[in-house]
Every structure is written in structure tokens, then in C-alpha cells.
Design a protein around this motif. Sequence first.
Motif, PDB file in Angstrom:
ATOM      1  N   GLU A 109       0.813  -1.214   0.000  1.00 19.42           N
ATOM      2  CA  GLU A 109       0.000   0.000   0.000  1.00 19.42           C
ATOM      3  C   GLU A 109       0.848   1.265   0.000  1.00 19.42           C
ATOM      4  OE1 GLU A 109      -0.747   0.692   4.811  1.00 19.42           O
ATOM      5  OE2 GLU A 109      -2.261  -0.328   3.613  1.00 19.42           O
ATOM      6  N   GLY A 110       2.151   1.129   0.147  1.00 22.71           N
ATOM      7  CA  GLY A 110       3.044   2.286   0.177  1.00 22.71           C
ATOM      8  C   GLY A 110       4.019   2.269  -0.983  1.00 22.71           C
ATOM      9  N   THR A 111       4.970   3.194  -0.906  1.00 23.86           N
ATOM     10  CA  THR A 111       5.950   3.324  -1.996  1.00 23.86           C
ATOM     11  C   THR A 111       7.368   2.987  -1.549  1.00 23.86           C
ATOM     12  OG1 THR A 111       6.214   5.689  -1.467  1.00 23.86           O
ATOM     13  CG2 THR A 111       4.580   5.095  -3.143  1.00 23.86           C
ATOM     14  N   ALA A 112       7.578   2.749  -0.272  1.00 25.91           N
ATOM     15  CA  ALA A 112       8.930   2.455   0.225  1.00 25.91           C
ATOM     16  C   ALA A 112       9.262   0.983  -0.003  1.00 25.91           C
ATOM     17  CB  ALA A 112       9.053   2.801   1.704  1.00 25.91           C
ATOM     18  N   PRO A 113      10.400   0.670  -0.628  1.00 27.39           N
ATOM     19  CA  PRO A 113      10.756  -0.721  -0.887  1.00 27.39           C
ATOM     20  C   PRO A 113      11.370  -1.436   0.322  1.00 27.39           C
ATOM     21  CG  PRO A 113      12.431   0.714  -1.791  1.00 27.39           C
ATOM     22  CD  PRO A 113      11.363   1.609  -1.241  1.00 27.39           C
ATOM     23  N   LEU A 114      11.570  -0.714   1.410  1.00 26.55           N
ATOM     24  CA  LEU A 114      12.102  -1.294   2.651  1.00 26.55           C
ATOM     25  C   LEU A 114      11.121  -1.002   3.765  1.00 26.55           C
ATOM     26  CD1 LEU A 114      14.379  -2.598   4.363  1.00 26.55           C
ATOM     27  CD2 LEU A 114      15.435  -0.328   4.502  1.00 26.55           C
ATOM     28  N   THR A 115      10.620  -2.048   4.420  1.00 30.10           N
ATOM     29  CA  THR A 115       9.670  -1.878   5.516  1.00 30.10           C
ATOM     30  C   THR A 115      10.153  -2.632   6.745  1.00 30.10           C
ATOM     31  OG1 THR A 115       8.323  -3.791   4.828  1.00 30.10           O
ATOM     32  CG2 THR A 115       7.709  -1.619   3.940  1.00 30.10           C
ATOM     33  N   ALA A 196      12.498   4.150   4.193  1.00 23.64           N
ATOM     34  CA  ALA A 196      11.882   2.990   4.840  1.00 23.64           C
ATOM     35  C   ALA A 196      10.639   3.435   5.594  1.00 23.64           C
ATOM     36  CB  ALA A 196      12.866   2.323   5.792  1.00 23.64           C
ATOM     37  N   ARG A 197       9.652   2.541   5.644  1.00 24.96           N
ATOM     38  CA  ARG A 197       8.417   2.810   6.376  1.00 24.96           C
ATOM     39  C   ARG A 197       8.255   1.775   7.473  1.00 24.96           C
ATOM     40  NH1 ARG A 197       3.986   1.731   3.521  1.00 24.96           N
ATOM     41  NH2 ARG A 197       2.642   3.129   4.728  1.00 24.96           N
ATOM     42  N   GLY A 198       7.785   2.250   8.639  1.00 27.54           N
ATOM     43  CA  GLY A 198       7.608   1.362   9.766  1.00 27.54           C
ATOM     44  C   GLY A 198       6.145   1.126  10.092  1.00 27.54           C
ATOM     45  N   LEU A 199       5.809  -0.129  10.347  1.00 26.85           N
ATOM     46  CA  LEU A 199       4.458  -0.521  10.747  1.00 26.85           C
ATOM     47  C   LEU A 199       4.401  -0.538  12.268  1.00 26.85           C
ATOM     48  CD1 LEU A 199       1.637  -1.639  10.070  1.00 26.85           C
ATOM     49  CD2 LEU A 199       2.675  -3.904   9.831  1.00 26.85           C
ATOM     50  N   ALA A 200       3.428   0.167  12.841  1.00 27.97           N
ATOM     51  CA  ALA A 200       3.386   0.358  14.291  1.00 27.97           C
ATOM     52  C   ALA A 200       3.103  -0.922  15.063  1.00 27.97           C
ATOM     53  CB  ALA A 200       2.339   1.420  14.636  1.00 27.97           C
ATOM     54  N   GLU A 201       2.389  -1.859  14.472  1.00 28.24           N
ATOM     55  CA  GLU A 201       2.003  -3.068  15.194  1.00 28.24           C
ATOM     56  C   GLU A 201       3.203  -3.979  15.429  1.00 28.24           C
ATOM     57  OE1 GLU A 201      -1.141  -6.841  14.849  1.00 28.24           O
ATOM     58  OE2 GLU A 201      -1.087  -5.291  13.303  1.00 28.24           O
TER      59      GLU A 201
END
Length: 257
Positions: A109-115, A196-201
Motif C-alpha cells: 500500500e506504500g511506496t517504500a521498498p524497505l519496511t 523505509a516505512r515502519g508498521l506500528a504493530e
Amino acid sequence: MPLVSVVMPVHNSAATLGTAVRSVLTQTHSDVELLVTDDQSTDDSMDLLREFAAQDERVLPRTAPERGGAGRARNLAIERARGDYVAFLDSDDMWLPEKTEKQLAFAKEGTAPLTFTSYFKMDADYDGESSDWVPNGRVIRARAHVDYRAMLRRDYIGALTAMYDRTVLGTRLMPEMLKRQDYALWLSIMRDGADARGLAEPLAVYRAGQAASLSSNKMSLVKYNWSLYREHEHLSVPRATRALAGAAWQSLRNSRI
């Protein structure tokens, strides 16, 4: 072709290896391959891996030709990756059952290739399965967005939660360093322009206080961080000093959780 290639280095990890492997095999999203490199273990680790491989074709263990450390073991596994995504798990940690499913949805759902995600900490003597895990208050929170400048100040990404998109970034190996190879990989990806994008859960569980852990006693890694900043990232002494101070503060703060 599997969607997610899971990279796991192993060295004398028989006591915790089963829990780690099962936490991957019991994911609600099952389209994974588990690429394990045994780094010349002298315990029963490889025998255990062969048993898993005989029962589940997704488990693909190999023995390293010589002892090369965690970074080299990870790279040997990454080189075999067939999935669109590459994810990481050490042999003393574990994923919660919905980790792959939720992180894939987050990545798409995002554009960052590193999560990456938040994660729990557990005691070294925890002997339950990932499905038995009861959430506690010991959580390392993921930052929502990290770029190269922020990442230089501190390593925000727990390796056990990291996943990168191979269709965007290609196959990215870890620099051949004695320690901090994972941090160096995230930095190299971001230096090339990716955030990079971080998922809070919290979706993984890190085994804290284990003497044999790949990440135990982070404060002892000061010299490796310094080498990373100066030799790999080519920072000036003042910038490297500021980065090192941030890394030390992060290690101290996380150790208290």
C-alpha cells in the motif's frame, strides 16, 4: 515461485532454532521459502534443519563451506532467494503468526521498498511457541518513516522485522563486515535514494539477554559502529561522533525495555 524469501543464519542454535523455524512455517501467509545457512555448527542444528526440510519443502538449509560469521551466512542465503521480497529472522527470535501477511499488505500500500515493524522483547529463557505469545509491555516501537539522514543518527530497524522489495531494489547483499552488517545494508539502500516505512504493530519477538544472540550487548558494538560510519559511510569525525552518540543512546534506551 515463493513471494517471500526468509533469510536465517544459524550457528549452534539448536536450543531455539525449532521455535524460530516453526514461527515462519506457521505464518498465515504461507507463500514463503526459508533459506537457512548453517555456519559450521558443532551442535545438532543441522540435523534439526534436515528434519524440518524432510517435512516441509519450504525449508532449504545449506551448510556454509567455512565459518564466515552471521553476515556471510546471510549473504549465502540471500544469493539463493527467489521471492519478490527478502525478509530476515535470526535463529533465536520468532515471528508472530500474521507478520508476513500484514507486512506484505503494508508494503504494497506504500511506496517504500524497505519496511519494518515494531517488535516485542522476551526473556532469554522463554520456551513457548509464537502462537503462545502473550503481548507484554516490552515493545520497541517502529518509527513511521526513516530516511538516510535519520538512519545515520540511529538504527531504527530491527533486523528480525526488516523486509525489502527485490523487484525494486534487486538482490541486495550485506557488506562483508564482522558486525553491524544489517545496519550497513539498510544504510546502503537508503543512500541510494530509498526510504523505509515502519508498521506500528509489533509483529515479531526478540530474545533479549541471550549471551549467544547475534545482537546481544549492543553497547559492545561501539567500535563496529564507528568503523561503519567512518569506513563504510565515509562520515567526517564530527558527523561520525554525533551518529555514535545517537546509537549509544538508542542501545541504552532499548536495553531498559
